[in-house]
Design a protein around this motif. Sequence first.
Motif, PDB file in Angstrom:
ATOM      1  N   ILE A 278       0.862  -1.191   0.035  1.00 44.42           N
ATOM      2  CA  ILE A 278      -0.118  -0.035  -0.125  1.00 44.42           C
ATOM      3  C   ILE A 278       0.826   1.175   0.048  1.00 44.42           C
ATOM      4  O   ILE A 278       1.839   1.341   0.866  1.00 44.42           O
ATOM      5  CB  ILE A 278      -0.989   0.055   1.303  1.00 44.42           C
ATOM      6  CG1 ILE A 278      -1.606  -1.532   1.528  1.00 44.42           C
ATOM      7  CG2 ILE A 278      -1.813   1.270   1.057  1.00 44.42           C
ATOM      8  CD1 ILE A 278      -2.564  -1.444  -0.034  1.00 44.42           C
ATOM      9  N   THR A 279       0.826   2.174  -1.048  1.00 48.31           N
ATOM     10  CA  THR A 279       1.605   3.266  -1.164  1.00 48.31           C
ATOM     11  C   THR A 279       0.884   4.553  -0.905  1.00 48.31           C
ATOM     12  O   THR A 279       1.394   5.608  -0.530  1.00 48.31           O
ATOM     13  CB  THR A 279       2.179   3.271  -2.648  1.00 48.31           C
ATOM     14  OG1 THR A 279       1.230   3.493  -3.690  1.00 48.31           O
ATOM     15  CG2 THR A 279       3.036   2.389  -2.836  1.00 48.31           C
ATOM     16  N   ASP A 280      -0.551   4.364  -0.713  1.00 45.13           N
ATOM     17  CA  ASP A 280      -1.260   5.544  -0.474  1.00 45.13           C
ATOM     18  C   ASP A 280      -2.605   5.057   0.009  1.00 45.13           C
ATOM     19  O   ASP A 280      -3.482   4.359  -0.480  1.00 45.13           O
ATOM     20  CB  ASP A 280      -1.412   6.605  -1.408  1.00 45.13           C
ATOM     21  CG  ASP A 280      -1.839   7.871  -1.016  1.00 45.13           C
ATOM     22  OD1 ASP A 280      -1.791   8.409  -0.147  1.00 45.13           O
ATOM     23  OD2 ASP A 280      -2.468   8.683  -2.127  1.00 45.13           O
ATOM     24  N   TYR A 281      -3.208   5.881   1.134  1.00 45.36           N
ATOM     25  CA  TYR A 281      -4.550   5.505   1.682  1.00 45.36           C
ATOM     26  C   TYR A 281      -5.295   6.992   1.925  1.00 45.36           C
ATOM     27  O   TYR A 281      -4.826   7.638   2.742  1.00 45.36           O
ATOM     28  CB  TYR A 281      -4.400   4.807   2.872  1.00 45.36           C
ATOM     29  CG  TYR A 281      -5.614   4.226   3.454  1.00 45.36           C
ATOM     30  CD1 TYR A 281      -6.390   2.950   3.380  1.00 45.36           C
ATOM     31  CD2 TYR A 281      -6.313   5.040   4.332  1.00 45.36           C
ATOM     32  CE1 TYR A 281      -7.560   2.689   3.938  1.00 45.36           C
ATOM     33  CE2 TYR A 281      -7.503   4.803   5.018  1.00 45.36           C
ATOM     34  CZ  TYR A 281      -8.100   3.476   4.819  1.00 45.36           C
ATOM     35  OH  TYR A 281      -9.152   3.124   5.443  1.00 45.36           O
ATOM     36  N   THR A 282      -6.348   7.023   1.195  1.00 52.28           N
ATOM     37  CA  THR A 282      -7.007   8.533   1.522  1.00 52.28           C
ATOM     38  C   THR A 282      -8.483   8.099   1.693  1.00 52.28           C
ATOM     39  O   THR A 282      -8.946   6.843   1.427  1.00 52.28           O
ATOM     40  CB  THR A 282      -6.824   9.668   0.433  1.00 52.28           C
ATOM     41  OG1 THR A 282      -7.642   8.982  -0.727  1.00 52.28           O
ATOM     42  CG2 THR A 282      -5.494   9.951   0.226  1.00 52.28           C
ATOM     43  N   SER A 283      -9.666   8.852   1.894  1.00 52.49           N
ATOM     44  CA  SER A 283     -10.945   8.624   1.963  1.00 52.49           C
ATOM     45  C   SER A 283     -11.478   8.337   0.843  1.00 52.49           C
ATOM     46  O   SER A 283     -12.560   7.816   0.400  1.00 52.49           O
ATOM     47  CB  SER A 283     -11.635  10.101   2.464  1.00 52.49           C
ATOM     48  OG  SER A 283     -11.421  11.033   1.855  1.00 52.49           O
ATOM     49  N   LYS A 284     -10.631   8.406  -0.500  1.00 52.52           N
ATOM     50  CA  LYS A 284     -11.412   8.402  -1.985  1.00 52.52           C
ATOM     51  C   LYS A 284     -10.434   7.313  -2.622  1.00 52.52           C
ATOM     52  O   LYS A 284     -11.093   6.809  -3.589  1.00 52.52           O
ATOM     53  CB  LYS A 284     -11.204   9.564  -2.756  1.00 52.52           C
ATOM     54  CG  LYS A 284     -12.101  10.682  -2.179  1.00 52.52           C
ATOM     55  CD  LYS A 284     -12.128  12.119  -2.995  1.00 52.52           C
ATOM     56  CE  LYS A 284     -13.135  13.033  -2.463  1.00 52.52           C
ATOM     57  NZ  LYS A 284     -13.025  14.042  -3.433  1.00 52.52           N
TER      58      LYS A 284
END
Length: 123
Positions: free
Chosen positions: A20-26
């Motif tokens: 996982i390289t990025d985790y946002t609400s979208k």
Amino acid sequence: MTTVNYQRGVRIPIGRKVHITDYTSKKIVFVTKTGFRGILHRSKKYCKISQQELFDRYFSKKNIMEAGGEFYKLTTPEQAGIKKGEVEIGMSKDAVLMACGYPPSHKTPNLNSDIWIYWLKRR
């Protein structure tokens, strides 16, 4: 990839290791060992679950494909269907989820239902 889970395009086999390289609400951005970069976009209009629930559905620290994992608790025909990414008559719900992923939550809000709706394409 979107949370609508259109049944076409690139498919990542169940149990594939990712980073996982990025985790946002979208969105959730991940990379496979081979360098494939995937983005799971969360459409609030079509996704009726939280971002954390979505993450928990698609990612796990536990590999279900290793010996003794959930995959090996299924029947041999179910395992064959999952490896092909296809649903076969008589598959359990767990096997369908492993083969095709989750159906869009706005069309199949209850996984206890006997009818699940998947889309092939946008229109």
